[in-house]
Motif scaffolding. Structure first.
Motif, PDB file in Angstrom:
ATOM      1  N   SER A 178       0.838  -1.200   0.000  1.00 44.44           N
ATOM      2  CA  SER A 178       0.000   0.000   0.000  1.00 44.44           C
ATOM      3  C   SER A 178       0.874   1.251   0.000  1.00 44.44           C
ATOM      4  CB  SER A 178      -0.936  -0.003   1.203  1.00 44.44           C
ATOM      5  OG  SER A 178      -0.190   0.043   2.392  1.00 44.44           O
ATOM      6  N   THR A 179       0.246   2.354  -0.301  1.00 48.37           N
ATOM      7  CA  THR A 179       0.956   3.623  -0.370  1.00 48.37           C
ATOM      8  C   THR A 179       0.690   4.427   0.894  1.00 48.37           C
ATOM      9  OG1 THR A 179      -0.913   4.601  -1.521  1.00 48.37           O
ATOM     10  CG2 THR A 179       0.839   3.660  -2.894  1.00 48.37           C
ATOM     11  N   PRO A 180       1.556   5.406   1.213  1.00 53.90           N
ATOM     12  CA  PRO A 180       1.410   6.164   2.451  1.00 53.90           C
ATOM     13  C   PRO A 180       0.055   6.842   2.625  1.00 53.90           C
ATOM     14  CG  PRO A 180       3.546   6.613   1.473  1.00 53.90           C
ATOM     15  CD  PRO A 180       2.771   5.789   0.479  1.00 53.90           C
ATOM     16  N   GLU A 181      -0.583   7.253   1.545  1.00 55.10           N
ATOM     17  CA  GLU A 181      -1.874   7.939   1.700  1.00 55.10           C
ATOM     18  C   GLU A 181      -2.982   7.004   2.185  1.00 55.10           C
ATOM     19  OE1 GLU A 181      -1.396   7.127  -2.760  1.00 55.10           O
ATOM     20  OE2 GLU A 181      -0.141   7.984  -1.204  1.00 55.10           O
ATOM     21  N   LEU A 182      -2.758   5.709   2.137  1.00 51.27           N
ATOM     22  CA  LEU A 182      -3.728   4.742   2.658  1.00 51.27           C
ATOM     23  C   LEU A 182      -3.386   4.301   4.082  1.00 51.27           C
ATOM     24  CD1 LEU A 182      -4.214   2.489  -0.499  1.00 51.27           C
ATOM     25  CD2 LEU A 182      -5.713   4.294   0.349  1.00 51.27           C
ATOM     26  N   LEU A 183      -2.440   4.987   4.708  1.00 50.77           N
ATOM     27  CA  LEU A 183      -1.958   4.591   6.015  1.00 50.77           C
ATOM     28  C   LEU A 183      -3.079   4.488   7.043  1.00 50.77           C
ATOM     29  CD1 LEU A 183       0.458   3.903   7.804  1.00 50.77           C
ATOM     30  CD2 LEU A 183       0.747   6.357   8.207  1.00 50.77           C
ATOM     31  N   GLY A 184      -3.920   5.502   7.163  1.00 48.92           N
ATOM     32  CA  GLY A 184      -5.004   5.479   8.145  1.00 48.92           C
ATOM     33  C   GLY A 184      -5.959   4.325   7.914  1.00 48.92           C
ATOM     34  N   THR A 185      -6.311   4.086   6.666  1.00 46.51           N
ATOM     35  CA  THR A 185      -7.220   2.995   6.317  1.00 46.51           C
ATOM     36  C   THR A 185      -6.602   1.647   6.678  1.00 46.51           C
ATOM     37  OG1 THR A 185      -8.158   4.309   4.535  1.00 46.51           O
ATOM     38  CG2 THR A 185      -8.473   1.925   4.404  1.00 46.51           C
ATOM     39  N   ARG A 186      -5.335   1.474   6.349  1.00 44.82           N
ATOM     40  CA  ARG A 186      -4.652   0.211   6.633  1.00 44.82           C
ATOM     41  C   ARG A 186      -4.480   0.001   8.134  1.00 44.82           C
ATOM     42  NH1 ARG A 186      -4.540  -3.484   3.207  1.00 44.82           N
ATOM     43  NH2 ARG A 186      -2.464  -4.135   3.740  1.00 44.82           N
ATOM     44  N   LEU A 187      -4.182   1.079   8.878  1.00 43.16           N
ATOM     45  CA  LEU A 187      -4.037   0.949  10.325  1.00 43.16           C
ATOM     46  C   LEU A 187      -5.366   0.585  10.987  1.00 43.16           C
ATOM     47  CD1 LEU A 187      -1.582   3.872  11.159  1.00 43.16           C
ATOM     48  CD2 LEU A 187      -1.133   1.403  11.323  1.00 43.16           C
ATOM     49  N   ARG A 188      -6.465   1.189  10.510  1.00 41.54           N
ATOM     50  CA  ARG A 188      -7.780   0.833  11.049  1.00 41.54           C
ATOM     51  C   ARG A 188      -8.091  -0.639  10.776  1.00 41.54           C
ATOM     52  NH1 ARG A 188      -8.546   6.121  10.174  1.00 41.54           N
ATOM     53  NH2 ARG A 188      -9.024   6.000   7.984  1.00 41.54           N
ATOM     54  N   HIS A 189      -7.740  -1.114   9.573  1.00 42.62           N
ATOM     55  CA  HIS A 189      -7.965  -2.519   9.227  1.00 42.62           C
ATOM     56  C   HIS A 189      -7.135  -3.428  10.145  1.00 42.62           C
ATOM     57  CE1 HIS A 189      -8.926  -6.009   6.853  1.00 42.62           C
ATOM     58  NE2 HIS A 189      -7.649  -6.220   6.572  1.00 42.62           N
ATOM     59  N   LEU A 190      -5.879  -3.062  10.391  1.00 42.36           N
ATOM     60  CA  LEU A 190      -5.025  -3.835  11.281  1.00 42.36           C
ATOM     61  C   LEU A 190      -5.606  -3.857  12.692  1.00 42.36           C
ATOM     62  CD1 LEU A 190      -2.403  -5.338  12.030  1.00 42.36           C
ATOM     63  CD2 LEU A 190      -1.337  -3.082  12.294  1.00 42.36           C
ATOM     64  N   LEU A 191      -6.005  -2.711  13.203  1.00 43.03           N
ATOM     65  CA  LEU A 191      -6.574  -2.636  14.545  1.00 43.03           C
ATOM     66  C   LEU A 191      -7.871  -3.440  14.633  1.00 43.03           C
ATOM     67  CD1 LEU A 191      -6.336  -1.573  17.375  1.00 43.03           C
ATOM     68  CD2 LEU A 191      -7.462   0.521  16.632  1.00 43.03           C
ATOM     69  N   ASP A 192      -8.696  -3.369  13.584  1.00 43.46           N
ATOM     70  CA  ASP A 192      -9.932  -4.156  13.562  1.00 43.46           C
ATOM     71  C   ASP A 192      -9.627  -5.649  13.668  1.00 43.46           C
ATOM     72  OD1 ASP A 192     -11.464  -1.854  13.323  1.00 43.46           O
ATOM     73  OD2 ASP A 192     -11.845  -2.109  11.167  1.00 43.46           O
ATOM     74  N   GLN A 193      -8.604  -6.098  12.940  1.00 42.65           N
ATOM     75  CA  GLN A 193      -8.248  -7.518  12.986  1.00 42.65           C
ATOM     76  C   GLN A 193      -7.716  -7.916  14.357  1.00 42.65           C
ATOM     77  OE1 GLN A 193      -5.670  -8.572   9.723  1.00 42.65           O
ATOM     78  NE2 GLN A 193      -7.418  -8.948   8.404  1.00 42.65           N
ATOM     79  N   LEU A 194      -6.871  -7.082  14.942  1.00 42.86           N
ATOM     80  CA  LEU A 194      -6.341  -7.376  16.269  1.00 42.86           C
ATOM     81  C   LEU A 194      -7.463  -7.418  17.305  1.00 42.86           C
ATOM     82  CD1 LEU A 194      -3.145  -5.133  16.218  1.00 42.86           C
ATOM     83  CD2 LEU A 194      -3.213  -7.633  16.088  1.00 42.86           C
ATOM     84  N   ASP A 195      -8.317  -6.395  17.313  1.00 42.06           N
ATOM     85  CA  ASP A 195      -9.417  -6.332  18.278  1.00 42.06           C
ATOM     86  C   ASP A 195     -10.406  -7.476  18.091  1.00 42.06           C
ATOM     87  OD1 ASP A 195      -8.525  -4.178  19.732  1.00 42.06           O
ATOM     88  OD2 ASP A 195      -9.924  -2.737  18.867  1.00 42.06           O
ATOM     89  N   ALA A 196     -10.710  -7.818  16.842  1.00 41.41           N
ATOM     90  CA  ALA A 196     -11.653  -8.904  16.586  1.00 41.41           C
ATOM     91  C   ALA A 196     -11.111 -10.229  17.112  1.00 41.41           C
ATOM     92  CB  ALA A 196     -11.964  -9.010  15.092  1.00 41.41           C
ATOM     93  N   GLY A 197      -9.821 -10.460  16.952  1.00 43.53           N
ATOM     94  CA  GLY A 197      -9.222 -11.685  17.458  1.00 43.53           C
ATOM     95  C   GLY A 197      -9.291 -11.774  18.973  1.00 43.53           C
TER      96      GLY A 197
END
Length: 154
Positions: A2-21
């Motif tokens: 991914s590119t830097p401008e998608l950083l917030g979106t990718r971080l939210r996706h990562l956090l969602d996966q961590l929290d869901a687990g």
């Protein structure tokens, strides 16, 4: 990649996966609806005793507002009680008997989650926790708003 401008979106996706687990583990333990954000506050209260919301926020590294919102949810779940503090603006948070009865289980979950996080970091080329710390430190020195404003004439 991914590119830097998608950083917030990718971080939210990562956090969602961590929290869901983690939330799924709580469900497996019979704690339906228990949220991952509850445990750091409950563990802090168990370790230090009654505390102000501001001190809880500092202890776990979140804003007063975030700590206050989580404490309000914990109170609705009968996991903490709130009492007036030294002045009218301060509220002191205490564990309930229900929360105290969960601490042994939460401590075991915390240890297992910590081990799983260490395993995840070992698979990465750079420790995620270190990278997050560095990013937060960098943003405290120069917030994202300033960085954006410096890149574009708004």
């Amino acid at each position: 990649m991914s590119t830097p401008e998608l950083l917030g979106t990718r971080l939210r996706h990562l956090l969602d996966q961590l929290d869901a687990g983690v939330a799924a583990v709580y469900t497996d333990l019979g704690l339906d609806g228990f949220r991952p954000r509850y445990t750091p506050i409950l563990r802090t209260l168990a370790a230090t005793g009654p505390s102000s919301i501001r001190d809880l926020g500092r202890a776990i590294g979140v804003t007063h507002s975030a700590a206050s919102q989580t404490v309000a949810q914990l109170a609705k779940e009968d996991l903490v009680t709130l009492a007036p503090g030294a002045d009218a603006r301060q509220r002191i948070v205490r564990l309930t008997a229900r929360a105290e009865s969960l601490m042994s289980l939460l401590d075991k979950e915390w240890a297992a989650t910590s081990a799983a996080a260490a395993e995840l970091e070992a698979e990465l080329s750079y420790p995620l926790s270190r990278l997050v710390d560095e990013a937060l430190e960098s943003l405290s020195r120069r917030p994202m708003r300033d960085r954006i404003a410096g890149a574009v004439d708004l």
